[in-house]
Motif scaffolding. Structure first.
Motif, short mmCIF file in Angstrom:
data_model
loop_
_atom_site.label_atom_id
_atom_site.label_comp_id
_atom_site.label_asym_id
_atom_site.label_seq_id
_atom_site.Cartn_x
_atom_site.Cartn_y
_atom_site.Cartn_z
N ILE A 121 -31.96 10.63 -33.93
CA ILE A 121 -33.12 10.00 -34.58
C ILE A 121 -34.46 10.55 -34.11
N ALA A 122 -34.46 11.44 -33.11
CA ALA A 122 -35.72 11.99 -32.60
C ALA A 122 -36.27 13.12 -33.48
N TYR A 123 -35.44 13.72 -34.34
CA TYR A 123 -35.84 14.80 -35.24
C TYR A 123 -36.47 15.98 -34.50
N LEU A 124 -35.91 16.31 -33.37
CA LEU A 124 -36.35 17.49 -32.62
C LEU A 124 -35.58 18.71 -33.11
N PRO A 125 -36.15 19.90 -32.97
CA PRO A 125 -35.44 21.11 -33.40
C PRO A 125 -34.08 21.28 -32.71
N GLU A 126 -33.96 20.82 -31.47
CA GLU A 126 -32.71 20.92 -30.72
C GLU A 126 -31.61 20.01 -31.30
N LEU A 127 -32.00 19.03 -32.12
CA LEU A 127 -31.05 18.10 -32.71
C LEU A 127 -30.69 18.46 -34.15
N ARG A 128 -31.07 19.65 -34.58
CA ARG A 128 -30.78 20.07 -35.96
C ARG A 128 -29.48 20.86 -36.00
N GLN A 129 -28.59 20.42 -36.87
CA GLN A 129 -27.32 21.11 -37.11
C GLN A 129 -27.44 21.91 -38.40
N ASP A 130 -27.18 23.21 -38.33
CA ASP A 130 -27.19 24.03 -39.54
C ASP A 130 -26.01 23.65 -40.44
N SER A 131 -26.08 24.05 -41.70
CA SER A 131 -24.97 23.78 -42.61
C SER A 131 -23.72 24.52 -42.11
N TYR A 132 -22.57 23.95 -42.43
CA TYR A 132 -21.33 24.56 -41.97
C TYR A 132 -20.17 24.21 -42.89
N MET A 133 -19.10 24.99 -42.73
CA MET A 133 -17.84 24.74 -43.41
C MET A 133 -16.78 24.61 -42.33
N LEU A 134 -15.95 23.57 -42.42
CA LEU A 134 -14.92 23.31 -41.42
C LEU A 134 -13.58 23.17 -42.14
N SER A 135 -12.61 24.02 -41.78
CA SER A 135 -11.30 24.00 -42.43
C SER A 135 -10.20 23.84 -41.39
N ASN A 136 -9.17 23.08 -41.77
CA ASN A 136 -7.98 22.87 -40.96
C ASN A 136 -6.76 23.11 -41.83
N ALA A 137 -5.66 23.58 -41.22
CA ALA A 137 -4.42 23.78 -41.97
C ALA A 137 -3.23 23.49 -41.06
N SER A 138 -2.13 23.08 -41.67
CA SER A 138 -0.91 22.82 -40.91
C SER A 138 0.31 23.10 -41.78
N LEU A 139 1.41 23.40 -41.12
CA LEU A 139 2.68 23.64 -41.78
C LEU A 139 3.75 22.91 -40.98
N THR A 140 4.48 22.00 -41.62
CA THR A 140 5.47 21.17 -40.95
C THR A 140 6.86 21.44 -41.49
N LEU A 141 7.80 21.59 -40.58
CA LEU A 141 9.21 21.75 -40.91
C LEU A 141 9.93 20.51 -40.38
N GLU A 142 10.64 19.81 -41.27
CA GLU A 142 11.36 18.60 -40.86
C GLU A 142 12.86 18.84 -40.92
N GLY A 143 13.56 18.29 -39.94
CA GLY A 143 15.01 18.42 -39.88
C GLY A 143 15.69 17.43 -40.80
N PRO A 144 17.02 17.55 -40.96
CA PRO A 144 17.76 16.64 -41.82
C PRO A 144 17.65 15.20 -41.33
#
Length: 88
Positions: free
Chosen positions: A16-39
């Motif tokens: 809430i202070a709006y200081l330059p140090e508290l500014r986050q640039d735009s970003y893209m965040l991706s996650n992926a997973s692959l699961t193998l299940e047994g019988p």
């Protein structure tokens, strides 16, 4: 079973202070997973990768007024691994 998700976020302030140090640039965040299940779903093995883009993302921000110091914790970098589970 394959799973993937992506998040796009525009730039903004993480405190809430709006200081330059508290500014986050735009970003893209991706996650992926692959699961193998047994019988009978008795076991599973999951390979995962989080923060595929390896972005530095500020998780929040705090200003210490007396010390005049800004603290910015960051989210984990690109991480990957295996998870195993057994049901009995």
């Amino acid at each position: 079973m394959f799973g993937a998700r992506t998040r796009l976020e525009s730039s903004g302030f993480v405190g809430i202070a709006y200081l330059p140090e508290l500014r986050q640039d735009s970003y893209m965040l991706s996650n992926a997973s692959l699961t193998l299940e047994g019988p009978g779903d008795m076991w599973s093995l999951t390979a995962f990768i989080n923060n595929i883009e390896d972005e530095t993302i500020i998780a929040g921000g705090e200003v210490r007024p007396i010390l005049n110091v800004v603290y910015n914790p960051v989210r984990p970098p690109c991480t990957y691994g295996l998870r195993a589970s057994v049901r009995f």
